[in-house]
Design a protein around this motif. Structure first.
Motif, PDB file in Angstrom:
ATOM      1  N   PHE A 298       3.176  -9.493 -25.063  1.00  0.00           N
ATOM      2  CA  PHE A 298       3.534  -8.070 -24.990  1.00  0.00           C
ATOM      3  C   PHE A 298       3.614  -7.407 -26.361  1.00  0.00           C
ATOM      4  O   PHE A 298       3.836  -6.205 -26.454  1.00  0.00           O
ATOM      5  N   TYR A 306      10.250  -1.167 -22.671  1.00  0.00           N
ATOM      6  CA  TYR A 306       9.493  -2.125 -21.860  1.00  0.00           C
ATOM      7  C   TYR A 306       9.953  -2.028 -20.409  1.00  0.00           C
ATOM      8  O   TYR A 306      11.141  -1.867 -20.139  1.00  0.00           O
ATOM      9  N   CYS A 308       9.285  -4.093 -16.718  1.00  0.00           N
ATOM     10  CA  CYS A 308       8.694  -5.042 -15.772  1.00  0.00           C
ATOM     11  C   CYS A 308       9.222  -4.661 -14.396  1.00  0.00           C
ATOM     12  O   CYS A 308      10.444  -4.586 -14.191  1.00  0.00           O
ATOM     13  N   THR A 316       9.276 -13.923 -12.312  1.00  0.00           N
ATOM     14  CA  THR A 316       8.922 -12.845 -13.253  1.00  0.00           C
ATOM     15  C   THR A 316      10.179 -12.087 -13.673  1.00  0.00           C
ATOM     16  O   THR A 316      10.337 -11.717 -14.835  1.00  0.00           O
ATOM     17  N   TYR A 320      10.976 -12.278 -17.497  1.00  0.00           N
ATOM     18  CA  TYR A 320      10.560 -11.025 -18.139  1.00  0.00           C
ATOM     19  C   TYR A 320      11.462  -9.835 -17.813  1.00  0.00           C
ATOM     20  O   TYR A 320      11.083  -8.697 -18.023  1.00  0.00           O
ATOM     21  N   TYR A 360       4.544  -3.530 -16.944  1.00  0.00           N
ATOM     22  CA  TYR A 360       4.134  -4.828 -16.385  1.00  0.00           C
ATOM     23  C   TYR A 360       4.364  -4.815 -14.884  1.00  0.00           C
ATOM     24  O   TYR A 360       5.507  -4.712 -14.435  1.00  0.00           O
ATOM     25  N   GLY A 389       0.350  -4.577 -18.266  1.00  0.00           N
ATOM     26  CA  GLY A 389       0.306  -5.984 -17.868  1.00  0.00           C
ATOM     27  C   GLY A 389       0.149  -6.117 -16.371  1.00  0.00           C
ATOM     28  O   GLY A 389       0.516  -5.224 -15.607  1.00  0.00           O
ATOM     29  N   SER A 390      -0.411  -7.257 -15.972  1.00  0.00           N
ATOM     30  CA  SER A 390      -0.609  -7.555 -14.555  1.00  0.00           C
ATOM     31  C   SER A 390      -0.084  -8.953 -14.281  1.00  0.00           C
ATOM     32  O   SER A 390      -0.293  -9.860 -15.079  1.00  0.00           O
ATOM     33  N   THR A 417      -1.916 -11.707 -16.872  1.00  0.00           N
ATOM     34  CA  THR A 417      -1.205 -12.956 -17.168  1.00  0.00           C
ATOM     35  C   THR A 417      -1.292 -13.957 -16.025  1.00  0.00           C
ATOM     36  O   THR A 417      -0.872 -13.662 -14.916  1.00  0.00           O
ATOM     37  N   HIS A 426       4.053 -17.239 -19.319  1.00  0.00           N
ATOM     38  CA  HIS A 426       2.597 -17.068 -19.364  1.00  0.00           C
ATOM     39  C   HIS A 426       1.897 -18.324 -19.875  1.00  0.00           C
ATOM     40  O   HIS A 426       2.367 -18.958 -20.806  1.00  0.00           O
TER      41      HIS A 426
END
Length: 656
Positions: A298, A306, A308, A316, A320, A360, A389-390, A417, A426
């Protein structure tokens, strides 16, 4: 398995911009290569250096990797540390007043919590748990809505050395009972209810029901966070409110230092046999990978906001949301609601309002947002975004392109990821300042992660040929065992058929002949054998979704066929209304011909069924096992309590 054919041809490439390379934490391919070379040259020295540079140890380790009882590997195991201390205390001297969490509730109400405030709230709750008699090594089950309190509960357990086991708030009482019983939990932390999409969903009644089922005799305490305020039954002296537990508690709590191998958490993941597997993670190695990937994948900077979108009930959300971002000291958004309430612009409005720079989310969410309004992002100011992000499953190239162009304005790298509950963080992913991007490919492994593609006896297969994805060397954040079932751990992840030394990811994959990039082709059990051709379901799904005019989403499964061995059955959600009768037949033919053109006649679905949606869990995972049962016209006997919309099964049954 050794010869899965890759039928998807993708040639588009998007190199990182010069500006991105210049400012990146890993800057340019040469810097990435230098890290990979260091890991190749001195594997243990590489991880030891990173562990010393990134984590705060109360007792430094002297031994990096213990392989004496493989595959039960130990990392840094004579060192001691505390995960909560590494996430909170480390920031008190440098940035106590920085916002740690921006919480947006389902109804849009926003609450901000600084690192200092979060530290005090975690300490109060940790002291409250200690006052209830919860000790180091005990298991605490957490059943909470997305909230600051969910993060506090997890951090407080880590602070006192208790092992947490979070259960997603959409799971049923039966799922809870299984997890309490298997883990031998001594306490449950839950909420009275949660809000999703304007609706209140009760949680405490499921806990009462689970305990009443039996097998939960280890439970001594139930702590109830009053989120909704709705009346719930409280059984004295077992049940207490969160407010009662923290009342009068000190705002500081000395962390309990634990061995690096101490189980930080158990997270249950569904097994193919139906009995959930308790994936056990360590403290030191897990935390190292969580923090490293925040920096590498990231590219986090002190100024980032950020977000997520995962739930803390999944890995996740552990890596994250609860651990990685806080260890890295970033400001993050935590969201209670769903992406389509009050309308399908919710995500884009939140990115605009909170000036999110790293976003994300899952391909499922991306596809449902395309369906809900592909042009909607253009109505919002998304200029704050710099990295997308995926996570969760392979992202098909057309959804990738929409995400890249419409959400990211063709300027934000997408980190696609690949990782799993079992890997802790990851494993294979592009790095923003390093990797030329290829839609649908997770590209290259992280430094120190030794991935390969092998046949069914563990021999490497050449690039361009599909096979089984494995990891050849242990890594710090790997699963340590399956809770209470070491034999199942060995059988599932280090099978004798592959020599007993390779970690089996359970996914089919192929490496590109020119670039060496990895592309995930779906789970090994999602490989179809049609007339002797072995194809990953993901590639046929991607071909269907590439028809951007008609298709919003597709899932493909196989069913036995007398003629071809297996027949392809596709479940399709259209962008328009669900068709019936002659219109459905005509559209099915059009899509079958489309797949023949995109991939080849061999991949043409024998049958296409249309639905308003696909059977998904509330976290957005497509339940392919249910689709396989539907395709074979079998009775569905599995637990469907986690489905977002159980009625969809009836619709897909009727659409034959």
């Amino acid at each position: 398995m050794s010869n899965i054919e890759s039928v998807l041809q993708e040639t588009r490439m998007f190199p990182p911009s010069e500006a991105m390379v210049k400012q990146a934490n890993v800057s340019g391919m040469a810097a990435y290569q230098a890290l990979c070379d260091e890991a190749e040259r001195d594997f243990e020295g590489f991880w030891a250096r990173l562990a010393r540079e990134n984590l705060l140890w109360s007792k430094p380790f002297t031994k990096t990797l213990d392989e004496s009882n493989a595959p039960f590997y130990k990392w840094f195991h004579d060192g001691e540390l505390n995960a909560s201390y590494n996430c909170l205390d480390r920031h008190l001297a440098t940035q106590p007043d920085k916002i740690a969490i921006i919480f947006e509730a389902d109804d849009g109400k926003v609450t901000k919590v600084t690192y200092k405030q979060l530290y005090h709230r975690v300490c109060e709750f940790a002291n409250g748990l200690k006052a209830l008699g919860i000790q180091k090594g005990e298991r605490v089950l957490i059943y909470m809505p997305m909230s600051v309190e969910a993060v506090i509960a997890m951090q407080a357990c880590a602070r006192i050395g208790a092992t947490h086991s979070v259960v997603f708030g959409g799971f049923s009482a039966k799922s809870l009972q299984e997890r309490i019983s298997d883990g031998g939990a001594s306490a449950v932390i839950c909420a009275d209810g949660q809000f999703r999409g304007g609706k209140e969903i009760p949680l405490k009644p499921a806990v009462d029901e689970a305990i009443a089922m039996g097998g939960c005799e280890t439970i001594r305490n139930v702590v109830v966070y009053q989120r909704s305020g709705s009346p719930v039954s409280m059984t004295a002296p077992r049940d207490r409110t969160w407010a009662e537990v923290v009342k009068g508690q000190a705002q500081d709590c000395e962390p309990t230092w634990v061995n690096a191998e101490h189980p930080l958490f158990i997270l249950y993941t569904s097994g193919s046999t139906g009995k959930p597997k308790g994936v056990q993670h360590s403290t030191g190695g897990y935390l190292l990978h969580a923090l490293l990937t925040m920096k590498w994948t990231f590219d986090v900077k002190p100024t980032d906001v950020y977000w997520c979108t995962a739930d803390v009930g999944w890995v996740t959300g552990h890596t994250y949301i609860t651990y990685g971002p806080l260890a890295a000291g970033v400001t993050q958004v935590v969201f209670e609601g769903v992406p389509t309430y009050p309308d399908a612009g919710r995500f884009w409005k939140m990115i605009q309002d909170h000036k999110v720079s790293i976003f994300y989310t899952a391909p499922t969410a991306i596809r449902s947002l395309i369906k809900a309004g592909g042009d909607l992002p253009k109505k919002y100011d998304l200029s704050s975004l710099r990295i997308l992000g995926s996570v969760g499953e392979p992202i098909n190239p057309e959804a990738w392109m929409w995400y890249y162009e419409t959400v990211g304005g063709s300027r934000c790298p997408i980190v696609d990821t690949f990782w799993q509950t079992e890997t802790g963080g990851h494993m294979i992913t592009p790095l923003p300042g390093v990797t030329p991007l290829k839609p649908g490919s997770c590209t290259l492994p992280l430094p120190g992660i030794m991935c390969a593609i092998v046949d069914e006896v563990g021999h490497d297969v050449p690039n361009g040929q599909g096979g089984i994805l494995v990891v050849k060397r242990p890594w710090p954040s790997m699963i340590r065992t399956i809770w209470g079932d070491p034999e199942r751990f060995k059988k599932s992840y280090y099978p004798e058929e592959l020599g007993g030394t390779l970690y089996l990811a359970g996914d089919g994959s192929v490496r590109d002949k020119e670039t060496g990039y990895f592309t995930i082709m779906g789970r090994i059990d999602d490989v179809l054998n049609v007339s002797g051709h072995r194809m990953g379901t993901m590639e046929i799904e991607s071909a269907l979704v590439a028809n951007t005019k008609l298709v919003a989403e597709a899932a493909v499964v196989g069913r036995p066929d007398d003629l071809t061995g297996e027949a392809v059955v596709a479940f399709v959600v259209l962008k328009g209304a669900r068709p019936s009768g002659e219109e459905a037949k005509a559209l099915a033919k059009e899509l079958r011909d489309w797949v023949a053109k995109e991939i080849g006649p061999i991949a043409k679905p024998k049958e296409i069924r249309f639905g308003d949606n696909l059977p998904k869990t509330r976290s957005g995972k497509i339940m392919r096992r249910l689709l396989r049962a539907l395709a074979k016209n079998e009775e569905i006997t599995q637990d469907i309590s986690t489905l977002e919309n159980p009625a969809i099964l009836e619709q897909l049954k009727q659409s034959m």
